[in-house]
Design an enzyme around this catalytic site. Structure first.
Site, short mmCIF file in Angstrom:
data_model
loop_
_atom_site.label_atom_id
_atom_site.label_comp_id
_atom_site.label_asym_id
_atom_site.label_seq_id
_atom_site.Cartn_x
_atom_site.Cartn_y
_atom_site.Cartn_z
N GLU A 156 18.65 78.95 58.77
CA GLU A 156 18.56 78.07 60.12
C GLU A 156 17.58 78.76 61.28
O GLU A 156 16.79 77.95 61.68
CB GLU A 156 19.89 77.84 61.02
CG GLU A 156 20.77 76.83 60.49
CD GLU A 156 22.07 76.87 61.37
OE1 GLU A 156 22.65 75.90 61.94
OE2 GLU A 156 22.77 78.12 61.40
N LYS A 158 21.63 71.01 68.56
CA LYS A 158 23.01 71.46 68.59
C LYS A 158 23.98 70.75 68.42
O LYS A 158 24.80 70.79 67.71
CB LYS A 158 22.89 72.10 70.07
CG LYS A 158 24.44 72.60 70.39
CD LYS A 158 24.71 73.84 69.49
CE LYS A 158 25.87 74.78 69.91
NZ LYS A 158 25.97 75.81 68.92
N ASN A 208 20.20 58.46 74.68
CA ASN A 208 20.48 59.22 73.66
C ASN A 208 21.45 58.45 72.60
O ASN A 208 22.33 57.56 72.84
CB ASN A 208 21.70 60.46 74.07
CG ASN A 208 21.01 61.49 74.48
OD1 ASN A 208 19.69 61.66 74.72
ND2 ASN A 208 21.86 62.66 75.11
N GLY A 209 20.96 58.58 71.25
CA GLY A 209 21.84 57.78 70.41
C GLY A 209 20.79 57.07 69.40
O GLY A 209 19.76 57.48 69.58
N GLU A 269 28.49 79.98 54.69
CA GLU A 269 27.80 80.32 55.98
C GLU A 269 26.93 81.34 56.41
O GLU A 269 25.89 80.90 57.06
CB GLU A 269 29.18 80.40 57.03
CG GLU A 269 29.00 80.64 58.52
CD GLU A 269 28.26 79.54 58.91
OE1 GLU A 269 27.72 79.56 60.33
OE2 GLU A 269 28.20 78.57 58.70
N ARG A 309 20.41 71.95 73.15
CA ARG A 309 20.51 70.90 72.27
C ARG A 309 19.23 70.66 70.97
O ARG A 309 19.55 70.02 70.01
CB ARG A 309 20.67 69.43 72.98
CG ARG A 309 21.94 69.85 73.92
CD ARG A 309 21.95 68.59 74.89
NE ARG A 309 22.49 67.21 74.18
CZ ARG A 309 23.53 67.00 74.01
NH1 ARG A 309 24.68 67.49 74.64
NH2 ARG A 309 23.76 65.55 73.53
N CYS A 333 17.91 63.77 73.01
CA CYS A 333 18.94 64.71 72.69
C CYS A 333 19.60 64.88 74.04
O CYS A 333 20.79 65.15 74.25
CB CYS A 333 18.46 65.94 72.06
SG CYS A 333 19.65 67.03 71.38
N LYS A 357 23.33 80.35 57.90
CA LYS A 357 22.72 80.84 59.28
C LYS A 357 21.31 81.69 59.04
O LYS A 357 20.35 81.46 59.97
CB LYS A 357 23.77 81.95 59.65
CG LYS A 357 23.65 82.28 61.09
CD LYS A 357 24.25 81.00 61.73
CE LYS A 357 25.29 80.35 61.46
NZ LYS A 357 25.62 79.12 61.94
N TRP A 416 14.65 64.50 70.81
CA TRP A 416 14.89 64.89 69.46
C TRP A 416 14.43 63.73 68.45
O TRP A 416 15.29 62.83 68.56
CB TRP A 416 16.02 65.70 69.02
CG TRP A 416 16.08 66.17 67.62
CD1 TRP A 416 15.44 67.45 67.29
CD2 TRP A 416 17.17 65.83 66.70
NE1 TRP A 416 15.61 67.67 65.92
CE2 TRP A 416 16.71 66.79 65.39
CE3 TRP A 416 17.97 64.92 66.40
CZ2 TRP A 416 17.34 66.77 64.27
CZ3 TRP A 416 18.60 64.94 65.31
CH2 TRP A 416 18.28 65.94 63.95
N HIS A 420 26.10 80.80 34.39
CA HIS A 420 25.85 79.34 34.00
C HIS A 420 24.72 78.64 34.51
O HIS A 420 24.56 77.69 34.72
CB HIS A 420 27.02 78.73 34.36
CG HIS A 420 28.48 79.03 33.93
ND1 HIS A 420 28.65 78.94 32.62
CD2 HIS A 420 29.50 79.71 34.45
CE1 HIS A 420 30.00 79.49 32.36
NE2 HIS A 420 30.36 79.89 33.60
#
Length: 611
Positions: free
Chosen positions: A490, A606, A100-101, A483, A27, A2, A487, A74, A506
Site C-alpha cells: 500500500e 480511505k 460522492n458515490g 496484512e 480519504r 471522495c 501494508k 477520487w 507446491h
C-alpha cells in the site's frame, strides 16, 4: 467520490471550504474544487491534483461569498482532470453539484438529457445530476432535487446550489455518508465529521433518503417525499487534536503509536474491573438463546478488515467451536452463499460505509441472517443497519493505510470469541480468565515493541532497496503475514506476496532467488518446528530471512535466519495483536526511505464507498 464540504453563513466561505477539504485529505483524492455565490454569480474553481493546486488558482481570483460547496474527487468515471473535477454545473451555469458515490444509470439519464438539448463537457456521472436538477427546476430547488433523485439509481451524497435561490444549500443522502453541522448563524455539510469539527460539534447524521435544507438561520430536514422529519442532534466530543499529527511526522506513525490506547479503549467497559470476565450482553441485542442456535458464522469484509476477519475466524473457532467461513465482501453475494436463519454474518468495516460490505450485509439480511457489525464509526451505515454492533473505539484514523483500526478489530474479535465461549460453555472459566489476562496485558506489550522502532527502521531501510519480497507464516501467522504484505504494498509500492509457509514446496519456491527478502512469522508454538523447516527451504535457495518470533524463542530461531525480532510472549491466539506491529513499522519506514507520501498512497482512498 471522495470528500464533500459545504457552508452557508457570514464567515470566510472560501477559507472554510478549503480547510474542510484539507481535513478530508485522508480519504484520498486526485482533484479538488469549490463553487461559491459571489457578486458575479455562481463561480467555480477546480483543479487536478492536490488542494495546494486549487489554492494557487484562487490566490489571484478568490471566490468571495456567503454560501459554497467543495469537493475532493477520487476518480470513478473519467480520468483525473480539471474538467472532470467537482463541483459540476449545468449548461446555464445556474446549478452546481458536488457528489460522492456512483449514479449507476447515468448513461441512460445522459442520453435522455442530450435529447432535450443538454450539452455535457465531462466524462463523469455527477455532471448528469446537475443537468437533471436543472431540467426538473420550476422555481423550487428542494422539489427539483426530490424529483431528480427519484430518477437516479446508485449511491449519492449531494450538495446542491442554484443561483435562483442563493440563500439556500440543499443536501441529500442515499448509501453514501453525509452529516450536517449546526452553528450559530452558519451551517455546514460534510461527508465526514472532521471536515466541520473545527467549526461546530453539533451535527445531524443523515440516513438514507434524508434531505437537509440549510440557510443562514437554520436547518430543516425532510424525506424525499417532502415530509418534515425530526432527528436528534448528536454532540461530537472528539478533541480536535485527534485529527492532527500531534508531533509525529505522519498520521500513520501517530496511529501506530496510538494502538495501546485504542486497545485499552476498545476493551473499556467490556472486560470486568477485576479483569476476569468479558460480557457483551449489554450492547448486543442477541440473547443467549440465539447464540446457542448459531450453526455457522460468515465473516465478510474487504482489504485490511478482511485480514482481521481471518484472525477472527481462528479466534471464534478455537474459543466458541463454531464453524466460520471468511469471504471477501465483493465476492460474497455473487457466489450464492448458503445463508440460513441460524447463520450469524459478521461484517467488518473501519468506516462503516464500505460499499461492498454494505451490499453483502444487505444480501445476508434479505436471506434471513442476523448481522453483527464491527466498525470504528458508530453513526455509519453499517452500524445503523446491522442487528448488533461492536464498536472499535480506535478514534479517527486519518492515514489511508489502516493500523489502529485493524488492530482494534482484532480486539473486538477476541471480546466476541470470549463472550460466545462463555455463553456456549466451550471453555472452562479458568481458561477464559487466563486469556482475558493475556488480552489486558496487550497494550503494555505493544508499547514495549514501539520502544524498539529504531531496530525495525534499520530492517525496513535495508529492505527498501529491493523490488520484491515475501511473507510466510502458518495458522494465524499466515493471516498476519497477509496484512503485513498488504501494508507494505500500500505505502511503499514494493511488490510483496504472503504465502502459507507449508505451501512453498507446491510451486512458490520457484520465486525464491538469491538475496530476496523473506519475512517469516514464527509465533505459533505448535507449528514452530514446521515453520523453521519452511524457513530452511527458502534459506537454501538464497533468501535473506527476517523472522518475528516470541521472546524466549529468538535464540533458537536465530540459528535458521539472518535477523530476528522478538515480540513479548503471550498466548498463541493473541499473538496477531502483537506480531502485526513490527510489520506496520517496517512498512512505514520502508515507504519513508523511498520518499513516498506515507499518509496518501497513490490510487487509494480511505473509505471505498463504491463497488
Amino acid at each position: 467520490m471522495c470528500g464533500i464540504v459545504g457552508y452557508i453563513g457570514n464567515g470566510e466561505t472560501q477559507q472554510i471550504l478549503l480547510e474542510g477539504l484539507k481535513k478530508l485529505e485522508y480519504r484520498g483524492y486526485d482533484s479538488a474544487g469549490i463553487a461559491v455565490f459571489t457578486e458575479q454569480g455562481l463561480e467555480v474553481t477546480k483543479s487536478k491534483g492536490r488542494i495546494a493546486n486549487l489554492e494557487e488558482k484562487l490566490e489571484g481570483t478568490p471566490l468571495l461569498g456567503s454560501v459554497g460547496i467543495g469537493h475532493t474527487r477520487w476518480a470513478t468515471h473519467g480520468k483525473p482532470s480539471d474538467v472532470n473535477s467537482h463541483p459540476h454545473t449545468d449548461n446555464s451555469h445556474q446549478f452546481s453539484v458536488v457528489h460522492n458515490g456512483i449514479i449507476e444509470n447515468y448513461l441512460d439519464l445522459k442520453e435522455e438529457l442530450i435529447a432535450k438539448g443538454h450539452v455535457f463537457v465531462s466524462e463523469t456521472d455527477t455532471e448528469v445530476v446537475s443537468h437533471l436538477i436543472a431540467e426538473e427546476y420550476d422555481g423550487n430547488l428542494v422539489e427539483a432535487v426530490q424529483r431528480a433523485v427519484k430518477h437516479m439509481r446508485g449511491a449519492y451524497a449531494l450538495g446542491v446550489l442554484t443561483s435562483h435561490e442563493p440563500d439556500k444549500l440543499v443536501a441529500v443522502r442515499y448509501a453514501s455518508p453525509l452529516v450536517i453541522g449546526i452553528g450559530e448563524g452558519e451551517n455546514f455539510i460534510g461527508s465526514d465529521i472532521p471536515a466541520i469539527l473545527e467549526y461546530t460539534r453539533n451535527v445531524y447524521i443523515l440516513d438514507d433518503g434524508d434531505m437537509a435544507v440549510l440557510t443562514h438561520d437554520g436547518v430543516e430536514l425532510f424525506n424525499l417525499e417532502g415530509k418534515s422529519i425530526a432527528k436528534d442532534i448528536v454532540h461530537i466530543d472528539w478533541d480536535l487534536v485527534t485529527a492532527e499529527k500531534a508531533g509525529f511526522d505522519h498520521f500513520m506513525l501517530k496511529e501506530i503509536y496510538e494502538q495501546p490506547k485504542a486497545y485499552r479503549e476498545t476493551m473499556l467497559g467490556r472486560v470486568s474491573e477485576d479483569g476476569k470476565s468479558v460480557d457483551l450482553s449489554k450492547e448486543l441485542e442477541m440473547n443467549d438463546e440465539y447464540i446457542r442456535s448459531i450453526s455457522k458464522v460468515h465473516i465478510v469484509a474487504c482489504g485490511t478488515a478482511y485480514h482481521a476477519g481471518l484472525v477472527g475466524k481462528s479466534v471464534i473457532e478455537s474459543l466458541a467451536r463454531i464453524p466460520v467461513e471468511t469471504d471477501v465482501a465483493s465476492e460474497y453475494r455473487y457466489r450464492s452463499p448458503i445463508i440460513t436463519p441460524d447463520t450469524l454474518v459478521i461484517v467488518v468495516s473501519q468506516s462503516g460505509e464500505t460499499a461492498d460490505t454494505l451490499a453483502a450485509m444487505r444480501e445476508a439480511q434479505r436471506n434471513g441472517a442476523r448481522v453483527l457489525a464491527i466498525t470504528n464509526v458508530v453513526g455509519s451505515s453499517v452500524a445503523r443497519e446491522a442487528n448488533d454492533v461492536i464498536a472499535t473505539w480506535a478514534g479517527p484514523e486519518i492515514a489511508v493505510a489502516s493500523t489502529k483500526a485493524y488492530s482494534s478489530q482484532l480486539i473486538a474479535f477476541y471480546l466476541l470469541g470470549l463472550h460466545l465461549a462463555r455463553v456456549l460453555g466451550t471453555k472452562e472459566e479458568a481458561e477464559l480468565t487466563h486469556i482475558i489476562e493475556g488480552l489486558t496485558a496487550l497494550p503494555e506489550q505493544v508499547e514495549s515493541i514501539l520502544e524498539q522502532a529504531s531496530v525495525l527502521k534499520q530492517v525496513a531501510e535495508s529492505m527498501s532497496h529491493h523490488t520484491s519480497l515475501f511473507f510466510i507464516g502458518r495458522g494465524v501467522d499466515y493471516a498476519v503475514a497477509q496484512e503485513g504484505s498488504l501494508k507494505l504494498k500500500e505505502i511503499s509500492y514494493i511488490h510483496s506476496e504472503a504465502y502459507a509457509a507449508g505451501e512453498l514446496k507446491h510451486g512458490t519456491l520457484a520465486l525464491i532467488e538469491d538475496d530476496i527478502p523473506v519475512i517469516a512469522l514464527v509465533t505459533q508454538e505448535g507449528l514452530f518446528e514446521k515453520t523453521l523447516s519452511n524457513i530452511t527451504e527458502v534459506k537454501a535457495r538464497g533468501a535473506h530471512v527476517f523472522a518475528v518470533t516470541n521472546q524466549g524463542f529468538e535464540a533458537e530461531v536465530a540459528k535458521s535466519v539472518d535477523e530476528v525480532f522478538a515480540i513479548p510472549k503471550t498466548l498463541p491466539v493473541l499473538t496477531p495483536a502483537l506480531a502485526v506491529v513490527p510489520l506496520q513499522l517496517i512498512s512505514y519506514y520502508a515507504s519513508l526511505a523511498l520518499g513516498h507520501d506515507v499518509d496518501k498512497p497513490r490510487n487509494l482512498a480511505k473509505s471505498v464507498t463504491v463497488e
